[in-house]
Design a protein around this motif. Structure first.
Motif, PDB file in Angstrom:
ATOM      1  N   TRP A  39      13.338 -21.667   3.684  1.00 21.49           N
ATOM      2  CA  TRP A  39      11.998 -21.266   4.095  1.00 21.49           C
ATOM      3  C   TRP A  39      11.460 -20.178   3.179  1.00 21.49           C
ATOM      4  O   TRP A  39      12.215 -19.351   2.665  1.00 21.49           O
ATOM      5  N   LYS A  40      10.141 -20.166   3.018  1.00 22.29           N
ATOM      6  CA  LYS A  40       9.456 -19.053   2.372  1.00 22.29           C
ATOM      7  C   LYS A  40       8.659 -18.347   3.464  1.00 22.29           C
ATOM      8  O   LYS A  40       7.796 -18.948   4.094  1.00 22.29           O
ATOM      9  N   VAL A  41       8.964 -17.087   3.705  1.00 16.19           N
ATOM     10  CA  VAL A  41       8.380 -16.363   4.838  1.00 16.19           C
ATOM     11  C   VAL A  41       7.641 -15.126   4.349  1.00 16.19           C
ATOM     12  O   VAL A  41       8.233 -14.237   3.731  1.00 16.19           O
ATOM     13  N   THR A  42       6.346 -15.073   4.630  1.00 15.43           N
ATOM     14  CA  THR A  42       5.540 -13.892   4.329  1.00 15.43           C
ATOM     15  C   THR A  42       5.306 -13.141   5.632  1.00 15.43           C
ATOM     16  O   THR A  42       4.801 -13.705   6.606  1.00 15.43           O
ATOM     17  N   LEU A  43       5.699 -11.876   5.666  1.00 14.89           N
ATOM     18  CA  LEU A  43       5.560 -11.052   6.871  1.00 14.89           C
ATOM     19  C   LEU A  43       4.391 -10.097   6.662  1.00 14.89           C
ATOM     20  O   LEU A  43       4.413  -9.267   5.746  1.00 14.89           O
ATOM     21  N   VAL A  44       3.379 -10.213   7.503  1.00 14.31           N
ATOM     22  CA  VAL A  44       2.150  -9.446   7.355  1.00 14.31           C
ATOM     23  C   VAL A  44       2.080  -8.374   8.436  1.00 14.31           C
ATOM     24  O   VAL A  44       2.132  -8.688   9.634  1.00 14.31           O
ATOM     25  N   GLU A  45       1.972  -7.132   8.034  1.00 11.31           N
ATOM     26  CA  GLU A  45       1.867  -6.025   8.979  1.00 11.31           C
ATOM     27  C   GLU A  45       0.419  -5.919   9.447  1.00 11.31           C
ATOM     28  O   GLU A  45      -0.483  -5.598   8.672  1.00 11.31           O
ATOM     29  N   THR A  46       0.169  -6.224  10.723  1.00 10.66           N
ATOM     30  CA  THR A  46      -1.191  -6.219  11.260  1.00 10.66           C
ATOM     31  C   THR A  46      -1.431  -5.090  12.269  1.00 10.66           C
ATOM     32  O   THR A  46      -2.504  -5.025  12.875  1.00 10.66           O
ATOM     33  N   GLY A  47      -0.450  -4.219  12.468  1.00  8.82           N
ATOM     34  CA  GLY A  47      -0.618  -3.099  13.384  1.00  8.82           C
ATOM     35  C   GLY A  47      -0.431  -3.493  14.837  1.00  8.82           C
ATOM     36  O   GLY A  47      -0.405  -4.668  15.180  1.00  8.82           O
ATOM     37  N   GLU A  48      -0.337  -2.492  15.687  1.00  2.05           N
ATOM     38  CA  GLU A  48      -0.079  -2.754  17.108  1.00  2.05           C
ATOM     39  C   GLU A  48      -1.343  -3.002  17.916  1.00  2.05           C
ATOM     40  O   GLU A  48      -1.282  -3.571  19.004  1.00  2.05           O
ATOM     41  N   LYS A  49      -2.508  -2.590  17.415  1.00  2.00           N
ATOM     42  CA  LYS A  49      -3.729  -2.662  18.216  1.00  2.00           C
ATOM     43  C   LYS A  49      -4.601  -3.867  17.918  1.00  2.00           C
ATOM     44  O   LYS A  49      -5.526  -4.169  18.669  1.00  2.00           O
ATOM     45  N   ALA A  50      -4.347  -4.562  16.826  1.00  2.00           N
ATOM     46  CA  ALA A  50      -5.173  -5.716  16.464  1.00  2.00           C
ATOM     47  C   ALA A  50      -5.019  -6.830  17.494  1.00  2.00           C
ATOM     48  O   ALA A  50      -3.955  -7.016  18.091  1.00  2.00           O
ATOM     49  N   MET A  51      -6.097  -7.584  17.696  1.00  2.00           N
ATOM     50  CA  MET A  51      -6.068  -8.724  18.604  1.00  2.00           C
ATOM     51  C   MET A  51      -5.682  -9.977  17.825  1.00  2.00           C
ATOM     52  O   MET A  51      -5.583  -9.964  16.593  1.00  2.00           O
ATOM     53  N   THR A  52      -5.490 -11.086  18.539  1.00  2.00           N
ATOM     54  CA  THR A  52      -4.968 -12.299  17.904  1.00  2.00           C
ATOM     55  C   THR A  52      -5.844 -12.781  16.745  1.00  2.00           C
ATOM     56  O   THR A  52      -5.335 -13.127  15.675  1.00  2.00           O
ATOM     57  N   GLY A  53      -7.154 -12.806  16.949  1.00  2.00           N
ATOM     58  CA  GLY A  53      -8.040 -13.234  15.871  1.00  2.00           C
ATOM     59  C   GLY A  53      -8.000 -12.283  14.695  1.00  2.00           C
ATOM     60  O   GLY A  53      -7.975 -12.709  13.535  1.00  2.00           O
ATOM     61  N   GLY A  54      -7.995 -10.991  15.005  1.00  2.00           N
ATOM     62  CA  GLY A  54      -7.932  -9.987  13.950  1.00  2.00           C
ATOM     63  C   GLY A  54      -6.680 -10.112  13.117  1.00  2.00           C
ATOM     64  O   GLY A  54      -6.707  -9.925  11.890  1.00  2.00           O
ATOM     65  N   ARG A  55      -5.566 -10.432  13.746  1.00  2.48           N
ATOM     66  CA  ARG A  55      -4.311 -10.589  13.008  1.00  2.48           C
ATOM     67  C   ARG A  55      -4.413 -11.765  12.028  1.00  2.48           C
ATOM     68  O   ARG A  55      -3.953 -11.678  10.887  1.00  2.48           O
ATOM     69  N   VAL A  56      -5.001 -12.859  12.497  1.00  3.26           N
ATOM     70  CA  VAL A  56      -5.153 -14.027  11.618  1.00  3.26           C
ATOM     71  C   VAL A  56      -6.058 -13.680  10.443  1.00  3.26           C
ATOM     72  O   VAL A  56      -5.770 -14.032   9.298  1.00  3.26           O
ATOM     73  N   LYS A  57      -7.143 -12.965  10.721  1.00  2.42           N
ATOM     74  CA  LYS A  57      -8.092 -12.588   9.668  1.00  2.42           C
ATOM     75  C   LYS A  57      -7.401 -11.742   8.597  1.00  2.42           C
ATOM     76  O   LYS A  57      -7.694 -11.864   7.401  1.00  2.42           O
ATOM     77  N   MET A  58      -6.488 -10.869   9.007  1.00  2.43           N
ATOM     78  CA  MET A  58      -5.790 -10.008   8.057  1.00  2.43           C
ATOM     79  C   MET A  58      -4.904 -10.791   7.092  1.00  2.43           C
ATOM     80  O   MET A  58      -4.543 -10.289   6.029  1.00  2.43           O
ATOM     81  N   ALA A  59      -4.567 -12.006   7.464  1.00  2.00           N
ATOM     82  CA  ALA A  59      -3.691 -12.826   6.609  1.00  2.00           C
ATOM     83  C   ALA A  59      -4.488 -13.762   5.714  1.00  2.00           C
ATOM     84  O   ALA A  59      -3.902 -14.621   5.045  1.00  2.00           O
ATOM     85  N   GLU A  60      -5.808 -13.589   5.655  1.00  3.14           N
ATOM     86  CA  GLU A  60      -6.674 -14.523   4.926  1.00  3.14           C
ATOM     87  C   GLU A  60      -6.219 -14.720   3.480  1.00  3.14           C
ATOM     88  O   GLU A  60      -6.194 -15.840   2.964  1.00  3.14           O
ATOM     89  N   LYS A  61      -5.850 -13.643   2.801  1.00  7.79           N
ATOM     90  CA  LYS A  61      -5.477 -13.762   1.385  1.00  7.79           C
ATOM     91  C   LYS A  61      -4.175 -14.525   1.193  1.00  7.79           C
ATOM     92  O   LYS A  61      -3.914 -15.065   0.106  1.00  7.79           O
ATOM     93  N   TYR A  62      -3.349 -14.593   2.224  1.00  3.49           N
ATOM     94  CA  TYR A  62      -2.109 -15.351   2.131  1.00  3.49           C
ATOM     95  C   TYR A  62      -2.309 -16.805   2.559  1.00  3.49           C
ATOM     96  O   TYR A  62      -1.585 -17.697   2.107  1.00  3.49           O
ATOM     97  N   ILE A  63      -3.284 -17.026   3.431  1.00  2.00           N
ATOM     98  CA  ILE A  63      -3.575 -18.381   3.903  1.00  2.00           C
ATOM     99  C   ILE A  63      -4.204 -19.216   2.794  1.00  2.00           C
ATOM    100  O   ILE A  63      -3.858 -20.375   2.586  1.00  2.00           O
ATOM    101  N   GLY A  64      -5.157 -18.617   2.065  1.00  2.70           N
ATOM    102  CA  GLY A  64      -5.806 -19.333   0.980  1.00  2.70           C
ATOM    103  C   GLY A  64      -6.885 -20.277   1.473  1.00  2.70           C
ATOM    104  O   GLY A  64      -7.328 -20.218   2.629  1.00  2.70           O
ATOM    105  N   ASN A  65      -7.295 -21.193   0.608  1.00  6.98           N
ATOM    106  CA  ASN A  65      -8.399 -22.109   0.917  1.00  6.98           C
ATOM    107  C   ASN A  65      -7.901 -23.503   1.254  1.00  6.98           C
ATOM    108  O   ASN A  65      -8.353 -24.498   0.681  1.00  6.98           O
ATOM    109  N   GLU A  66      -6.980 -23.579   2.171  1.00  8.77           N
ATOM    110  CA  GLU A  66      -6.451 -24.870   2.592  1.00  8.77           C
ATOM    111  C   GLU A  66      -6.221 -24.874   4.093  1.00  8.77           C
ATOM    112  O   GLU A  66      -6.100 -23.813   4.720  1.00  8.77           O
ATOM    113  N   PRO A  67      -6.181 -26.058   4.717  1.00  2.75           N
ATOM    114  CA  PRO A  67      -5.895 -26.124   6.155  1.00  2.75           C
ATOM    115  C   PRO A  67      -4.537 -25.496   6.461  1.00  2.75           C
ATOM    116  O   PRO A  67      -3.636 -25.506   5.616  1.00  2.75           O
ATOM    117  N   PHE A  68      -4.408 -24.953   7.648  1.00  3.11           N
ATOM    118  CA  PHE A  68      -3.148 -24.320   8.028  1.00  3.11           C
ATOM    119  C   PHE A  68      -2.857 -24.552   9.501  1.00  3.11           C
ATOM    120  O   PHE A  68      -3.760 -24.793  10.303  1.00  3.11           O
TER     121      PHE A  68
END
Length: 263
Positions: A93-122
């Protein structure tokens, strides 16, 4: 395709465990429930993961940092400060661990990973829900609805007893008409079972780190007719409480764990 896994919540209903570790690290059969979720995806060829960490996220990072060592034959030369790895049974496996903090909500956490997600379906799911959902069929279903109906996201919907958010679905229709999170009494309706497939455009529906994915983004996608529902009538079980954990543990020990779709 990458799988994004939400693993940052505290888990107040299973505080007996989460007081000492993040909820996705609670163990089933000696392995974190997060590992079980990842094994489901890996069995369908999805082996690149983005794990969104928050509460006690360092424990998730330490787990993956040391996992290869747990499964390896290794020689340590203490005098010369060297290490030789002879074999390694770690997951491919290739695993990227993104630190999103303790207070972020679910959508906010996903948004913080945008640069790792890229421009493809996920793929997107929660780090504490197990299922025997067929990921290959789910992705194909999403692609079909994207092409034919303009869907930007697909959610796996299930029908367990009440407690969760309701989707309004017309018979024979794969597009969600409306969504309401955690109403009182679901009346046997279809609920959010996680295991999403998303186009990168869904990130535009997330305003900031305090946005809850299950609120404005999903509600607006449904309102615009861009949220498809993949009906799953097989096994699905969350790990919300200690009782849930014990149920899953018993299934694993008895050799009847339905989510174990890998060999």
């Amino acid at each position: 395709m990458k799988a994004v896994i939400l693993a940052g919540g505290f888990g107040t209903r299973i505080s007996e465990e989460t007081g000492i570790r993040p909820k996705p690290m609670v163990e089933i059969g000696g392995k974190p429930v997060l590992w079980h979720v990842m094994k489901i995806y890996a069995s369908y060829g999805i082996t690149e993961f983005i794990v969104l960490c928050g509460y006690k996220g360092h424990m998730i990072k330490e787990y993956f940092q040391n996992e290869w060592l747990r499964t390896a034959d290794v020689t340590f030369d203490l005098k010369n400060h060297t290490k030789d790895v002879h074999s390694n049974g770690a997951e491919n496996w290739k695993v990227t661990l993104v630190e999103t903090g303790e207070k972020a909500m679910t959508g906010g956490r996903v948004k913080m990973a945008e640069k790792y997600i890229g421009n493809e379906p996920f793929c997107l799911t929660y780090g504490d829900g197990l299922s025997d959902v067929n990921i290959k069929d789910l992705v194909a279903f999403h692609d079909k609805n994207k092409k034919e109906k303009g869907a930007l996201a697909t959610v796996t919907v299930v029908q367990p007893p009440g407690r969760f958010g309701l989707f309004q679905l017309n018979d024979g229709d794969d597009i969600v008409e409306s969504f309401k999170e955690k109403p009182k009494g679901d009346g046997g309706g279809w609920i959010n079972g996680g295991f999403f497939v998303c186009e990168p455009e869904v990130l535009n529906y997330i305003k900031d780190e305090f946005t809850t994915w299950e609120q404005e983004p999903m509600i607006n996608l449904a309102h615009e007719g861009k949220l498809a529902a993949f009906r799953h009538e097989g096994f699905w079980h969350p790990m919300d409480t200690l009782h849930d954990r014990n149920v899953l543990e018993e299934k694993w020990k008895s050799g009847t764990a339905p989510w174990k779709v890998w060999k």
